[in-house]
Design a protein around this motif. Structure first.
Motif, PDB file in Angstrom:
ATOM      1  N   TYR A 522       0.934  -1.331   0.045  1.00  0.00           N
ATOM      2  CA  TYR A 522      -0.206  -0.191   0.389  1.00  0.00           C
ATOM      3  C   TYR A 522       1.071   1.217   0.258  1.00  0.00           C
ATOM      4  CZ  TYR A 522      -3.024   3.482   1.998  1.00  0.00           C
ATOM      5  OH  TYR A 522      -3.008   4.987   1.726  1.00  0.00           O
ATOM      6  N   ARG A 523       0.357   1.878  -0.098  1.00  0.00           N
ATOM      7  CA  ARG A 523       1.274   3.313  -0.561  1.00  0.00           C
ATOM      8  C   ARG A 523      -0.124   4.583  -0.818  1.00  0.00           C
ATOM      9  NH1 ARG A 523       3.889   0.466   0.354  1.00  0.00           N
ATOM     10  NH2 ARG A 523       6.620  -0.111  -0.673  1.00  0.00           N
ATOM     11  N   ILE A 524      -0.026   5.643  -0.492  1.00  0.00           N
ATOM     12  CA  ILE A 524      -0.970   6.534  -0.820  1.00  0.00           C
ATOM     13  C   ILE A 524      -0.783   7.430  -1.873  1.00  0.00           C
ATOM     14  CG2 ILE A 524      -0.999   9.345  -0.244  1.00  0.00           C
ATOM     15  CD1 ILE A 524       0.707   8.749   2.676  1.00  0.00           C
ATOM     16  N   ASP A 525      -2.176   7.622  -1.600  1.00  0.00           N
ATOM     17  CA  ASP A 525      -2.307   7.811  -3.677  1.00  0.00           C
ATOM     18  C   ASP A 525      -1.843   9.114  -4.225  1.00  0.00           C
ATOM     19  OD1 ASP A 525      -2.993   7.198  -5.995  1.00  0.00           O
ATOM     20  OD2 ASP A 525      -5.082   7.477  -5.565  1.00  0.00           O
ATOM     21  N   ILE A 526      -1.356   9.318  -5.310  1.00  0.00           N
ATOM     22  CA  ILE A 526      -0.599  11.005  -5.321  1.00  0.00           C
ATOM     23  C   ILE A 526      -1.297  11.478  -6.528  1.00  0.00           C
ATOM     24  CG2 ILE A 526       0.595  10.345  -7.029  1.00  0.00           C
ATOM     25  CD1 ILE A 526       2.905  12.234  -5.524  1.00  0.00           C
ATOM     26  N   LYS A 527      -2.406  10.356  -6.871  1.00  0.00           N
ATOM     27  CA  LYS A 527      -2.610  10.288  -8.683  1.00  0.00           C
ATOM     28  C   LYS A 527      -4.298  11.350  -7.978  1.00  0.00           C
ATOM     29  CE  LYS A 527      -4.598   8.536 -12.643  1.00  0.00           C
ATOM     30  NZ  LYS A 527      -5.359   9.149 -12.712  1.00  0.00           N
ATOM     31  N   ALA A 528      -4.506  11.569  -7.082  1.00  0.00           N
ATOM     32  CA  ALA A 528      -5.724  12.151  -7.190  1.00  0.00           C
ATOM     33  C   ALA A 528      -5.032  13.889  -6.980  1.00  0.00           C
ATOM     34  CB  ALA A 528      -6.346  11.348  -6.538  1.00  0.00           C
ATOM     35  N   LYS A 529      -4.653  13.811  -6.234  1.00  0.00           N
ATOM     36  CA  LYS A 529      -3.784  14.875  -6.428  1.00  0.00           C
ATOM     37  C   LYS A 529      -3.098  15.444  -7.047  1.00  0.00           C
ATOM     38  CE  LYS A 529      -1.929  18.495  -3.065  1.00  0.00           C
ATOM     39  NZ  LYS A 529      -3.328  18.756  -2.320  1.00  0.00           N
ATOM     40  N   THR A 530      -2.541  15.149  -7.964  1.00  0.00           N
ATOM     41  CA  THR A 530      -2.165  15.605  -9.549  1.00  0.00           C
ATOM     42  C   THR A 530      -3.356  15.998 -10.027  1.00  0.00           C
ATOM     43  OG1 THR A 530      -1.886  13.699 -10.109  1.00  0.00           O
ATOM     44  CG2 THR A 530       0.405  14.454  -9.652  1.00  0.00           C
ATOM     45  N   ASP A 531      -4.787  14.999  -9.789  1.00  0.00           N
ATOM     46  CA  ASP A 531      -5.992  15.357 -11.101  1.00  0.00           C
ATOM     47  C   ASP A 531      -5.991  16.485 -10.680  1.00  0.00           C
ATOM     48  OD1 ASP A 531      -5.008  12.840 -12.634  1.00  0.00           O
ATOM     49  OD2 ASP A 531      -6.388  11.618 -11.019  1.00  0.00           O
ATOM     50  N   MET A 532      -5.795  16.863  -9.616  1.00  0.00           N
ATOM     51  CA  MET A 532      -7.051  18.481  -9.139  1.00  0.00           C
ATOM     52  C   MET A 532      -5.873  19.079  -8.627  1.00  0.00           C
ATOM     53  SD  MET A 532      -8.517  16.992  -5.379  1.00  0.00           S
ATOM     54  CE  MET A 532      -7.730  16.878  -4.341  1.00  0.00           C
ATOM     55  N   ARG A 533      -4.693  19.293  -9.522  1.00  0.00           N
ATOM     56  CA  ARG A 533      -3.812  20.116  -9.091  1.00  0.00           C
ATOM     57  C   ARG A 533      -4.821  21.958  -9.594  1.00  0.00           C
ATOM     58  NH1 ARG A 533      -0.066  22.738 -12.963  1.00  0.00           N
ATOM     59  NH2 ARG A 533       1.393  23.401 -11.765  1.00  0.00           N
ATOM     60  N   GLU A 534      -4.905  22.067 -10.666  1.00  0.00           N
ATOM     61  CA  GLU A 534      -4.672  23.381 -11.279  1.00  0.00           C
ATOM     62  C   GLU A 534      -6.577  23.876  -9.850  1.00  0.00           C
ATOM     63  OE1 GLU A 534      -3.883  25.644 -12.935  1.00  0.00           O
ATOM     64  OE2 GLU A 534      -2.364  23.863 -13.801  1.00  0.00           O
ATOM     65  N   ARG A 535      -7.415  22.608  -9.519  1.00  0.00           N
ATOM     66  CA  ARG A 535      -8.056  23.246  -8.598  1.00  0.00           C
ATOM     67  C   ARG A 535      -8.041  23.564  -7.382  1.00  0.00           C
ATOM     68  NH1 ARG A 535     -11.935  20.559  -5.040  1.00  0.00           N
ATOM     69  NH2 ARG A 535     -10.954  18.351  -5.441  1.00  0.00           N
ATOM     70  N   VAL A 536      -6.841  22.533  -6.746  1.00  0.00           N
ATOM     71  CA  VAL A 536      -6.109  23.005  -5.220  1.00  0.00           C
ATOM     72  C   VAL A 536      -5.904  24.396  -5.294  1.00  0.00           C
ATOM     73  CG1 VAL A 536      -4.370  22.242  -3.813  1.00  0.00           C
ATOM     74  CG2 VAL A 536      -5.898  20.768  -4.870  1.00  0.00           C
ATOM     75  N   ILE A 537      -4.765  24.147  -6.340  1.00  0.00           N
ATOM     76  CA  ILE A 537      -3.722  25.827  -6.566  1.00  0.00           C
ATOM     77  C   ILE A 537      -5.413  27.133  -6.289  1.00  0.00           C
ATOM     78  CG2 ILE A 537      -2.754  27.557  -8.427  1.00  0.00           C
ATOM     79  CD1 ILE A 537      -1.351  24.681  -9.043  1.00  0.00           C
ATOM     80  N   ARG A 538      -6.190  27.122  -7.488  1.00  0.00           N
ATOM     81  CA  ARG A 538      -7.124  27.846  -7.266  1.00  0.00           C
ATOM     82  C   ARG A 538      -7.571  28.419  -6.083  1.00  0.00           C
ATOM     83  NH1 ARG A 538      -9.589  26.231 -11.380  1.00  0.00           N
ATOM     84  NH2 ARG A 538     -11.393  25.509 -10.572  1.00  0.00           N
ATOM     85  N   GLU A 539      -8.327  27.323  -4.874  1.00  0.00           N
ATOM     86  CA  GLU A 539      -8.490  26.831  -4.341  1.00  0.00           C
ATOM     87  C   GLU A 539      -8.384  28.049  -3.165  1.00  0.00           C
ATOM     88  OE1 GLU A 539     -10.196  23.068  -2.885  1.00  0.00           O
ATOM     89  OE2 GLU A 539     -11.791  23.172  -4.088  1.00  0.00           O
ATOM     90  N   VAL A 540      -6.656  27.794  -2.815  1.00  0.00           N
ATOM     91  CA  VAL A 540      -5.439  28.343  -1.942  1.00  0.00           C
ATOM     92  C   VAL A 540      -5.494  29.792  -2.619  1.00  0.00           C
ATOM     93  CG1 VAL A 540      -3.681  28.283  -1.191  1.00  0.00           C
ATOM     94  CG2 VAL A 540      -4.716  25.421  -1.726  1.00  0.00           C
ATOM     95  N   SER A 541      -5.420  30.150  -3.707  1.00  0.00           N
ATOM     96  CA  SER A 541      -5.800  31.712  -4.228  1.00  0.00           C
ATOM     97  C   SER A 541      -6.808  32.173  -3.944  1.00  0.00           C
ATOM     98  CB  SER A 541      -5.299  31.504  -5.336  1.00  0.00           C
ATOM     99  OG  SER A 541      -4.522  30.721  -6.022  1.00  0.00           O
ATOM    100  N   GLU A 542      -7.870  31.887  -3.931  1.00  0.00           N
ATOM    101  CA  GLU A 542      -8.927  32.452  -3.661  1.00  0.00           C
ATOM    102  C   GLU A 542      -9.023  33.114  -1.925  1.00  0.00           C
ATOM    103  OE1 GLU A 542     -10.936  33.729  -5.463  1.00  0.00           O
ATOM    104  OE2 GLU A 542     -10.421  33.328  -7.057  1.00  0.00           O
TER     105      GLU A 542
END
Length: 928
Positions: A522-542
């Motif tokens: 088992y490893r922590i899934d990083i694909k979900a984080k990379t798939d929503m990269r722009e959305r995360v950046i936009r939410e933090v910026s707002e």
């Protein structure tokens, strides 16, 4: 030595005749001696009495006689020698010997009578004594009664099956008899017509003109013997006679085999198969086919044998179609019809074996033979391909089981599985070689195993994922070896991953430990984080922009710097140069003073980050760090958001690396850590959901076992055990459709909620896709065991709302007639409606779901390694026959996952389950 005559004849000499003679007998003998005895003359005495010498010699010569070798016989001999040797003493000795024998016989008979009386008395006493039945006798009597009841039930079932088989055979026999009678009547009509034409021809034939014979006396006309005119004509006649004789002999040899439909239908399938494989039958059939030119195009012996076996298969197809065909489809019906035409074409030719078949008969025979051979080859190729796919799937499934248990040396699981897996794989390999050939079978097995292992292997990320700032694995002190006592008061996951504040994107420690116990890779899934990269950046910026607009910009800058500092410090070891550099450069007090004085520079801050991150990140993140350094956006808020996103990726990489290094320790402490967390979460609260779930599973298991056993619960397979109850409850939770309700999930499986919901979603898609494919196969008259993997893979990705896409997936491979397409569209709409609603109403979908449940429960409830291997090896055949050949691998992975969930759950929550079992059993006893 011999005594004198005078001493022998004196009555008062004082000698007794024999010690065993009583006194009365002696007195009688003495008194008889006093009487006057007139002896006969010597010549008469010699005639009536034999001498003692000859008597003694005769007794010595008869040593084989048991009576003469006895003690009385020996004593009698001595008495005769001690007497005068006369006839009187010999008579007395014989009398005494006879009396002794009679007495001894009387004594033996008396002993036997006494012994028989004792035996009779003991038998009478034993019979009269009260009989005490033991528990073993009662159990034996109960077992005997159960056995008789079971045998009676089996006999009744067998009688029904036999009655049904006889009825089917009788119907088939009547049908064949009617066809044969019709054919016979047609033949008789043809023969009658031929006879009528012959008679008419003979009547119309005119008599040739000849001279009138004398009426007074007719002369005898002697027929002249015909002789060939030359040697060529004579050779032609001889050759014709030899060919006719050869034809009759070949046909007679084949007819003597008794290969008729009536006889084959009366004989069992096994006996007919054994008969058709005999060399005598193969040779006779080969000569028959060669006689009528049906093997002229066969050049080698292998092809000749194959053609002979194909022809003989027509008898099996017509005599035992139920055993030959696994299903009765359009292709099977066509093959039966062509086999019937072939045998009907052969029948008149075999009947008239004295002459060659006519041109019409020979043409019909060749056409029927070619048609049957083509249809049989097509059916065999299709059936063999299905069998090959099924056996390959079984072989691959066994290999997957071995790959999962071969490294388990502590629990000796590999030793338990090795023998069973090797035995089943050997049997499959022999069948594959026989069906596809040795070279092709080995090639297919290697390719299938390679694909299976490649699909099951854990996909490693491309590039080096080890952070540059991470320590060497042997020098890692972040995860010390913990004893069970230390694990009960400490958090090994916290020591491995650090503070939650520094890594907010990581799952909870309890979830990490639980997932790692189920899957050591088992490893922590990083694909979900990379798939929503722009959305995360936009939410933090707002969020940051709103803070700056609310005059909290200075506070946000200091808070962001402090957050970045803590994240970066969690990625390096204390005491290292990078740790000192980060601590000094990103000090919160210093940055707050700089912001307050207006001396804080974003450009210097980002330059410092661009130079620091390449020293910390893993090589696989060099592209992301480089893109961050090349980003010269004027908006500092967006740049801070992108920086925060890249640092989060580095945190996940570092956590996965720590997870890989510390996995053995964490797996060892997973059970004790879960026990501590579960006890802290629930304490002494009553586990209502577990009790309700266990009671429901127990009731269902008892009903199922009672239905299977018919009241005979003494067999181990029919007993209700806690393992079977648990597996029944787990299967009911996981193998279902729709969203899992909160009240249905027990507290012990709360960490597996997402997993169970995912499995239920997969099961729904399995049954929907399988129902569509099964309907299409039935409408197109295809074998339900054939695997349409490409179509199933395409349908797996399609949404349930797009019905045309599902039809297009089938049309991409097979052409659908308009009527078939219309029928398939109607059934597909109903099936897809169940998929959209998450409810099962279509009968085909219900049946498929129940088959998956039954199969999964059978494999999970297997109590021994032999049963598990047997169930796994038969999985492909069971699922393929049930209409699920495309999802054999998916269902096997589902079984393995649920098996691991059950092991981890019962190991961590065993004591809570014991309490629930006692409470439920106590409630059942109280309610009863």
């Amino acid at each position: 030595m011999r005594h004198s005559d005078s001493s022998d004849l004196e009555p008062d000499s004082g000698h007794t005749l024999h010690p065993s003679i009583s006194e009365e007998t002696q007195d009688l003998m003495m008194s008889s001696d006093n009487d006057t005895v007139h002896a006969p003359p010597p010549h008469l005495a010699a005639r009536f009495y034999k001498s003692s010498k000859s008597s003694t010699y005769r007794r010595k010569s008869s040593a084989a006689s048991s009576r003469r070798n006895s003690l009385s016989s020996h004593h009698s001999s001595k008495s005769s020698r001690s007497a005068h040797g006369g006839p009187y003493s010999t008579h007395i000795a014989q009398h005494l010997r006879r009396a002794s024998i009679i007495e001894s016989r009387k004594a033996r008979l008396a002993d036997r009578a006494a012994h028989a009386e004792q035996v009779r008395l003991r038998a009478a006493m034993a019979k009269a004594a009260p009989r005490i039945s033991t528990a073993s006798e009662e159990r034996a009597l109960a077992a005997q009664q159960a056995r008789e009841r079971l045998l009676a039930q089996v006999a009744a079932n067998c009688a029904e099956e036999v009655k049904r088989a006889k009825r089917v055979a009788e119907d088939a026999r009547e049908k064949k008899a009617a066809e044969h009678l019709k054919l016979k009547e047609d033949m008789q009509e043809r023969l009658a017509e031929a006879e009528r034409r012959r008679s008419a021809f003979q009547q119309n034939q005119r008599r040739p003109r000849t001279a009138t014979l004398p009426s007074v006396e007719e002369k005898k006309i002697v027929p002249r013997a015909w002789k060939p005119s030359n040697e060529t004509e004579a050779a032609t006649i001889l050759q014709r006679a030899w060919r006719n004789r050869k034809r009759r002999r070949v046909v007679t040899e084949f007819l003597d085999l008794g290969l008729t439909l009536e006889d084959i239908q009366k004989t069992s399938f096994e006996e007919v198969s054994s008969l058709l494989s005999q060399e005598k039958v193969l040779d006779a059939t080969s000569r028959l086919l060669r006689l009528y030119g049906l093997q002229d195009d066969v050049t080698d012996s292998t092809g000749e044998k194959a053609a002979v076996r194909t022809f003989l298969s027509a008898f099996l197809v017509l005599g035992h179609p139920a055993q030959v065909f696994s299903m009765e489809g359009e292709q099977e019906k066509d093959l039966i019809e062509k086999a019937k035409n072939l045998l009907l074409s052969f029948d008149p030719i075999l009947t008239n074996s004295t002459s060659s078949p006519s041109a019409h008969q020979f043409e019909s025979l060749c056409e029927a033979y070619a048609s049957f051979q083509t249809a049989f080859t097509a059916w065999k190729d299709r059936d063999s391909s299905v069998l090959l796919d099924m056996m390959l799937a079984q072989f691959v499934e066994l290999d997957a089981i071995w790959q999962s248990v071969k490294n388990d040396k502590d629990g000796h699981v590999a030793d338990d599985y090795r023998e069973g897996i090797q035995h089943n794989q050997t049997l499959l390999l022999v069948r594959l070689k026989r069906l596809a050939g040795a070279d092709r079978a080995m090639k297919m097995i290697k390719e299938a195993i390679r694909k299976s292992r490649k699909a099951n292997a854990r996909r490693k990320p491309l590039g080096d994922v080890r952070p540059r700032a991470a320590s060497h694995p042997t020098a890692d002190a972040t995860a010390p070896s913990l004893t069970p006592i230390e694990a009960s008061v400490s958090d090994p996951a916290a020591k491995a991953f650090g503070s939650r504040k520094a890594a907010p994107l990581l799952p909870d420690n309890r979830i990490i430990m639980h997932e790692l116990a189920i899957n050591k890779e088992y490893r922590i899934d990083i694909k979900a984080k990379t798939d929503m990269r722009e959305r995360v950046i936009r939410e933090v910026s707002e969020t940051m922009r709103q803070g700056f607009e609310s005059d909290f910009g200075d506070i946000f800058v200091v808070a962001m710097a402090e957050t970045i500092r803590e994240k970066l410090l969690s990625l390096v070891l204390p005491g290292k140069s990078l740790h000192t550099l980060i601590s000094g450069s990103l000090d919160a007090t210093m940055i707050a003073n700089q912001v307050k004085m207006g001396a804080f520079s974003y450009q210097q801050f980002f330059s410092f980050m661009n130079s620091l991150l390449p020293k910390i990140c893993a090589p696989v993140r060099d592209a992301d760090v480089k893109a961050l350094a090349e980003d010269q956006t004027d908006d500092p808020i967006e740049r801070l958001a992108r920086l925060n996103y890249v640092i989060d990726l580095l945190s996940i990489d570092h956590a996965n690396f720590s997870l890989e290094m510390n996995a053995p320790v964490l797996i060892r402490e997973a059970a004790s850590y879960e026990q501590k967390c579960f006890a802290n979460a629930f304490g002494n609260e009553p586990l209502v959901r577990i009790s309700r779930w266990w009671a429901k599973a127990k009731k269902k298991t008892e009903e199922e076992m009672a239905r299977r056993s018919n009241g005979n619960t003494s067999m181990p397979a029919n007993r209700v055990t806690p393992d079977k109850i648990y597996m029944q409850g787990l299967v009911d939770l996981a193998v279902g459709v729709g969203e899992l309700q909160e009240a249905d999930l027990p507290e012990t499986l709360e960490l597996d909620r997402k997993r169970i919901n995912r499995i239920r979603t997969d099961v729904l898609r399995m049954v929907v896709v399988s129902a569509i494919l099964l309907t299409a196969k039935n409408l197109m008259r295809r074998d339900v065991r054939s695997q349409w993997k490409e179509q199933a893979q395409r349908m797996w990705e399609l949404p349930f709302e797009d019905a045309q896409a599902f039809i297009g997936a089938i049309e991409s491979r097979y052409a659908l007639p308009p009527i078939t397409k219309t029928q398939l569209s109607g059934n597909m709409e109903r099936i897809l409606l169940d998929g959209r609603n998450g409810q099962i109403t279509h009968p085909v979908v219900k049946v498929l779901l129940q088959k998956i449940k039954t199969h999964v429960y059978t494999r999970l409830s297997a109590s021994s390694s032999e049963e598990r291997v047997k169930a796994a090896s038969a999985a492909s055949q069971v699922l393929s026959s049930g209409g699920l050949p495309e999802f054999v691998v998916h269902i096997g992975a589902l079984v393995d996952e649920l098996q691991k969930v059950a092991e981890v759950d019962r190991e961590a929550h065993g004591k809570w389950y014991d309490g629930v079992i006692e409470a439920v059993n106590r409630d059942d006893v109280t309610g009863a």
